[in-house]
Design a protein around this motif. Structure first.
Motif, PDB file in Angstrom:
ATOM      1  N   SER A 209       9.928  13.412 -51.953  1.00 20.83           N
ATOM      2  CA  SER A 209       9.351  12.063 -51.956  1.00 20.83           C
ATOM      3  C   SER A 209       8.775  11.678 -50.599  1.00 20.83           C
ATOM      4  N   GLU A 210       9.422  12.092 -49.509  1.00 17.66           N
ATOM      5  CA  GLU A 210       8.938  11.737 -48.174  1.00 17.66           C
ATOM      6  C   GLU A 210       7.595  12.400 -47.896  1.00 17.66           C
ATOM      7  N   VAL A 211       7.473  13.658 -48.247  1.00 18.40           N
ATOM      8  CA  VAL A 211       6.214  14.379 -48.025  1.00 18.40           C
ATOM      9  C   VAL A 211       5.098  13.782 -48.879  1.00 18.40           C
ATOM     10  N   ILE A 212       5.411  13.470 -50.135  1.00 21.36           N
ATOM     11  CA  ILE A 212       4.417  12.879 -51.039  1.00 21.36           C
ATOM     12  C   ILE A 212       3.965  11.521 -50.521  1.00 21.36           C
ATOM     13  N   THR A 213       4.919  10.715 -50.050  1.00 18.01           N
ATOM     14  CA  THR A 213       4.589   9.398 -49.506  1.00 18.01           C
ATOM     15  C   THR A 213       3.650   9.518 -48.315  1.00 18.01           C
ATOM     16  N   ALA A 214       3.975  10.422 -47.381  1.00 16.89           N
ATOM     17  CA  ALA A 214       3.145  10.608 -46.191  1.00 16.89           C
ATOM     18  C   ALA A 214       1.748  11.087 -46.565  1.00 16.89           C
ATOM     19  N   ILE A 258       3.596   2.230 -51.213  1.00  9.80           N
ATOM     20  CA  ILE A 258       3.001   3.077 -50.182  1.00  9.80           C
ATOM     21  C   ILE A 258       1.848   2.322 -49.527  1.00  9.80           C
ATOM     22  N   TYR A 259       1.861   2.281 -48.197  1.00  2.00           N
ATOM     23  CA  TYR A 259       0.782   1.686 -47.421  1.00  2.00           C
ATOM     24  C   TYR A 259       0.079   2.772 -46.607  1.00  2.00           C
ATOM     25  N   ARG A 260      -1.116   2.443 -46.137  1.00  2.00           N
ATOM     26  CA  ARG A 260      -1.812   3.346 -45.219  1.00  2.00           C
ATOM     27  C   ARG A 260      -0.953   3.571 -43.984  1.00  2.00           C
ATOM     28  N   SER A 261      -1.225   4.636 -43.262  1.00  2.00           N
ATOM     29  CA  SER A 261      -0.364   5.049 -42.152  1.00  2.00           C
ATOM     30  C   SER A 261      -0.566   4.233 -40.877  1.00  2.00           C
ATOM     31  N   HIS A 262      -1.613   3.442 -40.791  1.00  2.00           N
ATOM     32  CA  HIS A 262      -1.916   2.716 -39.556  1.00  2.00           C
ATOM     33  C   HIS A 262      -0.924   1.583 -39.321  1.00  2.00           C
ATOM     34  N   ARG A 263      -0.504   1.438 -38.055  1.00  2.00           N
ATOM     35  CA  ARG A 263       0.392   0.364 -37.660  1.00  2.00           C
ATOM     36  C   ARG A 263      -0.183  -0.331 -36.422  1.00  2.00           C
TER      37      ARG A 263
END
Length: 520
Positions: A209-214, A258-263
């Motif tokens: 799940s972590e890999v899929i989320t990323a 799930i959100y985009r990776s930008h913070r």
């Protein structure tokens, strides 16, 4: 068991008719369209969420959903049964179209439309990574759920069996089953794909799940995180040109969507944080003067390469708000490819003549794509220039720190009061030379923005040198011995400093010697 038909070629020049005969599509095309087509196992999540985004947009257009933000994709991962289910709440596929559309090859009705998928082969992506691929769907108002099963095991056996000489249509008949099931327990409108008996691949990432989320946070059309301060400005700039379709994707068992990776910041590692300082928005023209793409760059401190784990490294390309390729796709467009990894930004393709290839890991090479690259080149050169200036600045500041530390060390040796007058003068002369070099480093253009802070440090260094130059006291440990012994000790200390490969080690040794003398 159902049958499947292939659409043949309708018009053939009469003079070639006798030579052409019946067009034959062999069984091996199935391998090319499934396992050989998608070499990255994670691409199955991109392909199925891409189809979901088209279905969700259709639902919005037809009024079934009020907006794309009401759309959702639910992913269920079951490691025990080794299964994956991806379900969306789009329009679904009607009973009349279901079988025909899911057994057709390269005959998508989406071509020449604004849909993201249009080749009609992406739905087979999962066949290379499971034993059974199942599609289910229902449209609003229908009483039944349609279900189509592809038996991947049968397909693989048939492809390996020399005695199976059937064509593609016979292979489909051999491996596909179709049925209608009762709709109870299913949503009113949906489409889902289920992969059963998923193969173990690369540390079992397909069930992680972590890999899929990323992965989906990078490639899928999901919204920006609430923690990303530039989200509104980017969305406002892109919305007139790009169908964002930022629906909700959630993996069961994982908290939150799930959100985009930008913070708001980019953590570079080693407790170094690069802060975003400026958002650059731009449009790129097409060959005919229309808009080919719109893009944005997040400028930051350019402290070095952005970590790959951040999920934002590199200038990236997107079509329909879905990523094509990865963050290294445009690396060769930079004067130095390494500077691509320092970059955070995206190019959203608007011109439909700039088309992703079949695997969506690159683009079809044509004049429209080359035109895009030509207009991107000045932007990548400007980014590279920022990277170089930042690199020069950091190197200069490191040199400043090195010189300042060296000066402080020489001052500390003089303060020991254990060197000869000649050695003290040599150290003072060295301090003056170091001060001159510090001044030259501070004057460099690359560090002018830090000039005030550096000048404070330079003034401090000059004060230290001035003080020790006029300070005539001697170390207490040597003050109590006779002048002859004191000179002897000073000469020994001089030798220690001259002969030692490290001033730090020499000073530590001298401190111990002086401490021992003080106890005698």
């Amino acid at each position: 068991m159902s049958t499947a038909t292939l659409i043949g070629i309708s018009k053939v020049d009469p003079q070639w008719q006798s030579h052409v005969g019946t067009v034959v599509v062999g069984k091996d095309i199935m391998e090319l369209l499934s396992s050989s087509m998608y070499v990255d196992p994670m691409s199955i999540f991109r392909e199925y969420t891409q189809n979901s985004s088209d279905s969700i947009e259709d639902a919005v257009t037809s009024g079934i959903l009020r907006s794309s933000r009401a759309g959702r994709v639910d992913i269920t991962i079951d490691p025990t049964s080794r299964s994956i289910r991806i379900r969306d709440n789009g329009t679904g596929i009607s009973e009349n179209e279901f079988f025909k559309r899911l057994t057709a090859f390269g005959a998508s009705a989406k071509r020449d439309s604004n849909a993201r998928g249009f080749r009609g082969v992406g739905r087979l992506a999962g066949l290379g990574y499971c034993q059974e691929l199942i599609f289910r769907s229902r449209t609003l108002g229908e009483a039944n759920v349609c279900e189509l099963k592809w038996d991947g095991k049968k397909i693989k056996q048939a492809l390996k069996t020399p005695g199976f000489h059937g064509h593609l249509s016979e292979l489909v008949n051999h491996a596909v089953t179709f049925r209608k099931v009762e709709a109870k327990g299913f949503p009113e409108h949906f489409f889902e794909v289920e992969l059963q008996n998923v193969i173990r691949h690369k540390n079992d990432i397909l069930l992680n799940s972590e890999v899929i989320t990323a992965y989906l946070a990078q490639v899928a059309p999901v919204p920006f995180s609430p923690e990303f301060p530039f989200a509104e400005r980017i969305n406002n700039a892109l919305s007139p040109h790009v169908s964002m379709c930022d629906f909700k994707i959630q993996i069961h068992g994982v908290e939150g969507q799930i959100y985009r990776s930008h913070r708001d910041i980019c953590e570079m590692g080693n407790n170094i944080v690069s802060r975003y300082s400026d958002l650059e928005l731009f449009e790129l023209p097409a060959v005919d003067g229309s808009i080919a793409a719109v893009g944005w760059i997040l400028h930051h401190d350019y402290l070095g390469a952005v970590p790959e784990r951040s999920g934002v490294r590199g200038l990236r390309l997107r079509v329909g708000n879905i990523q094509v390729g990865d963050g290294s796709l445009l690396a060769d467009l930079f004067p130095e490819p390494r500077f691509n990894s320092w970059t955070v930004g995206e190019i959203h393709i608007v011109d439909r003549r700039i088309t992703p290839n079949g695997r969506r890991d690159h683009f079809e090479q044509n004049v429209h794509y080359y035109n895009l690259l030509n207009h991107l080149s000045p932007i990548t050169r400007q980014i590279a220039s920022r990277c170089r200036v930042s690199s020069i600045r950091r190197n200069a500041l490191r040199e400043f720190d090195r010189l300042f530390t060296s000066l402080q060390h020489d001052v500390s040796i003089i303060r020991q009061g254990a060197v000869t007058r000649n050695q003290k003068q040599e150290l003072l002369d060295q301090c003056e030379r170091t001060l001159e070099e510090i001044g030259r480093v501070a004057a460099r253009t690359a560090v002018k923005d830090s000039s005030a802070e550096l000048q404070k440090r330079i003034d401090k260094a000059r004060g230290l040198v001035s003080k020790v130059a006029t300070d005539c006291h001697r170390n207490r440990s040597l003050a109590s011995v006779s002048p002859a012994k004191r000179r002897a000790y000073e000469e020994i200390v001089d030798l220690i400093y001259r002969c030692s490969p490290s001033k730090d080690a020499a000073k530590l040794l001298v401190d111990k010697i002086l401490s021992s003398l003080g106890k005698v």
